[in-house]
Write a protein that holds these residues in place. Structure first.
Motif, PDB file in Angstrom:
ATOM      1  N   THR A  27       0.827  -1.209   0.000  1.00 40.50           N
ATOM      2  CA  THR A  27       0.000   0.000   0.000  1.00 40.50           C
ATOM      3  C   THR A  27       0.858   1.254   0.000  1.00 40.50           C
ATOM      4  O   THR A  27       0.567   2.224  -0.720  1.00 40.50           O
ATOM      5  CB  THR A  27      -0.948  -0.003   1.211  1.00 40.50           C
ATOM      6  N   PHE A  31       0.929   4.169  -3.004  1.00 43.40           N
ATOM      7  CA  PHE A  31       0.678   5.603  -2.826  1.00 43.40           C
ATOM      8  C   PHE A  31       1.910   6.451  -3.116  1.00 43.40           C
ATOM      9  O   PHE A  31       1.790   7.667  -3.271  1.00 43.40           O
ATOM     10  CB  PHE A  31       0.144   5.878  -1.421  1.00 43.40           C
ATOM     11  N   PHE A  41      -7.739   6.989  -8.864  1.00 45.34           N
ATOM     12  CA  PHE A  41      -8.836   7.658  -8.170  1.00 45.34           C
ATOM     13  C   PHE A  41      -9.490   8.766  -8.994  1.00 45.34           C
ATOM     14  O   PHE A  41     -10.694   9.006  -8.859  1.00 45.34           O
ATOM     15  CB  PHE A  41      -8.331   8.230  -6.842  1.00 45.34           C
ATOM     16  N   ALA A 123      -7.795  -1.779   0.600  1.00 43.24           N
ATOM     17  CA  ALA A 123      -7.566  -0.373   0.955  1.00 43.24           C
ATOM     18  C   ALA A 123      -7.913   0.545  -0.207  1.00 43.24           C
ATOM     19  O   ALA A 123      -8.599   1.565  -0.038  1.00 43.24           O
ATOM     20  CB  ALA A 123      -6.112  -0.176   1.384  1.00 43.24           C
ATOM     21  N   VAL A 124      -7.450   0.188  -1.401  1.00 46.08           N
ATOM     22  CA  VAL A 124      -7.699   1.018  -2.588  1.00 46.08           C
ATOM     23  C   VAL A 124      -9.188   1.009  -2.939  1.00 46.08           C
ATOM     24  O   VAL A 124      -9.770   2.061  -3.233  1.00 46.08           O
ATOM     25  CB  VAL A 124      -6.857   0.522  -3.779  1.00 46.08           C
ATOM     26  N   VAL A 126     -11.885   0.364  -1.018  1.00 43.57           N
ATOM     27  CA  VAL A 126     -12.713   1.074  -0.032  1.00 43.57           C
ATOM     28  C   VAL A 126     -12.574   2.585  -0.207  1.00 43.57           C
ATOM     29  O   VAL A 126     -13.573   3.326  -0.182  1.00 43.57           O
ATOM     30  CB  VAL A 126     -12.319   0.650   1.400  1.00 43.57           C
ATOM     31  N   LEU A 127     -11.364   3.053  -0.413  1.00 47.14           N
ATOM     32  CA  LEU A 127     -11.147   4.484  -0.603  1.00 47.14           C
ATOM     33  C   LEU A 127     -11.807   4.971  -1.891  1.00 47.14           C
ATOM     34  O   LEU A 127     -12.430   6.048  -1.920  1.00 47.14           O
ATOM     35  CB  LEU A 127      -9.649   4.784  -0.620  1.00 47.14           C
ATOM     36  N   GLU A 128     -11.701   4.189  -2.958  1.00 51.14           N
ATOM     37  CA  GLU A 128     -12.297   4.599  -4.227  1.00 51.14           C
ATOM     38  C   GLU A 128     -13.816   4.647  -4.135  1.00 51.14           C
ATOM     39  O   GLU A 128     -14.444   5.581  -4.641  1.00 51.14           O
ATOM     40  CB  GLU A 128     -11.868   3.646  -5.340  1.00 51.14           C
ATOM     41  N   ALA A 130     -15.566   5.149  -1.410  1.00 51.69           N
ATOM     42  CA  ALA A 130     -15.907   6.285  -0.552  1.00 51.69           C
ATOM     43  C   ALA A 130     -15.862   7.601  -1.332  1.00 51.69           C
ATOM     44  O   ALA A 130     -16.740   8.461  -1.185  1.00 51.69           O
ATOM     45  CB  ALA A 130     -14.949   6.338   0.640  1.00 51.69           C
ATOM     46  N   ILE A 131     -14.844   7.750  -2.179  1.00 52.18           N
ATOM     47  CA  ILE A 131     -14.723   8.977  -2.971  1.00 52.18           C
ATOM     48  C   ILE A 131     -15.878   9.097  -3.963  1.00 52.18           C
ATOM     49  O   ILE A 131     -16.497  10.167  -4.109  1.00 52.18           O
ATOM     50  CB  ILE A 131     -13.373   9.014  -3.707  1.00 52.18           C
TER      51      ILE A 131
END
Length: 276
Positions: A27, A31, A41, A123-124, A126-128, A130-131
């Motif tokens: 991760t 990043f 993203f 991780a990627v 879930v973040l994507e 959410a965005i």
């Protein structure tokens, strides 16, 4: 006491602990690649902004907008992008540059390598998601469910979808002949799937033979499941059968989990083709 403690102190970490540590490394490395982060993203957000702005009307005079339909579809595409595409390309690069070969010579269990990849994918993804949800709510009036039932549906669609897509990504990572060709070989079918799976074009506007093709792959069913969560009963009329067919969604995604596992076990290679 000292003789009993010595083996514990020299014991190798568990597979889970090693996989978690590997996942943190994966991760952090992801990043640090700013261009990859921006593309991963920003690309779905840009597409949502473009399509949501061009097609800004309501669907068949109902309460739903085209933008809300695109938001639900792009969430499915984002989950598959984070798992299938990123894993397939990433593992192909690891194989070509010798990373897999070097890891095979370390005490790190092979299963820990895949656990690390899964941590990174989660991780990627879930973040994507959410965005995309934030953009959908703020810019396109997407209404988030208030009852626990739709969120439960979201959870199992997400887990089954990301698992099946990740396993498929691991399996197709053996197709590219080199790291240079990995992006083209793996991204092309994913782009095609987005157009025939209800991400950019409603499935009701596709010819029957394309619908039959898309029904063989998990993306169509992920998008259908996510539409049931975020569009609710009003969106069911937009489906081919007038229903979200959640039982069929679960069956197909579960089949891809099982089939993807079989494909991984039968096709995955630790060495590049030039290593024999």
């Amino acid at each position: 006491m000292s003789t009993a403690a010595a083996p514990a102190e020299g014991r190798l970490p568990s597979v889970v602990a090693a996989g978690w540590s590997r996942g943190v490394v994966e991760t952090v490395m992801f990043f640090r690649e700013r261009d990859a982060v921006v593309f991963t993203f920003a690309f779905p957000i840009i597409l949502l902004g473009i399509f949501g702005s061009i097609f800004s009307g309501t669907l068949e005079g109902g309460p739903l907008t085209v933008s809300q339909l695109y938001t639900a579809g792009l969430i499915g595409a984002g989950v598959m992008s984070a798992s299938f595409q990123n894993l397939g390309i990433g593992i192909a690069v690891d194989r070509d540059d010798g990373t897999l070969k070097r890891l095979a010579g370390t005490p790190l269990p092979r299963s820990a390598y895949f656990l690390g990849k899964i941590v990174n994918v989660l991780a990627v993804a879930v973040l994507e998601v959410a965005i995309l949800l934030a953009v959908g709510v703020v810019a396109f009036d997407l209404t988030l469910p208030s009852a626990p039932g739709p969120w439960f549906t979201f959870a199992w669609v997400f887990l089954l979808g990301i698992t099946g897509s990740a396993l498929l990504g691991i399996a197709v990572s053996s197709l590219p002949r080199s790291a240079r060709s990995a992006t083209a070989v793996i991204s092309m079918p994913f782009v095609v799937l987005q157009f025939i799976s209800g991400v950019f074009i409603p499935v009701t506007q596709l010819p029957e033979w394309l619908i039959n093709v898309s029904s063989l792959f998990p993306l169509k069913w992920m998008c259908q499941g996510f539409r049931s969560v975020f569009l609710g009963d009003a969106g069911a009329a937009l489906e081919l059968t007038g229903s979200y067919e959640l039982d069929r969604v679960a069956l197909v995604l579960a089949a891809w989990v099982a089939g993807g596992l079989v494909l991984c076990l039968t096709t995955f290679r630790w060495k590049s083709r030039r290593d024999g």
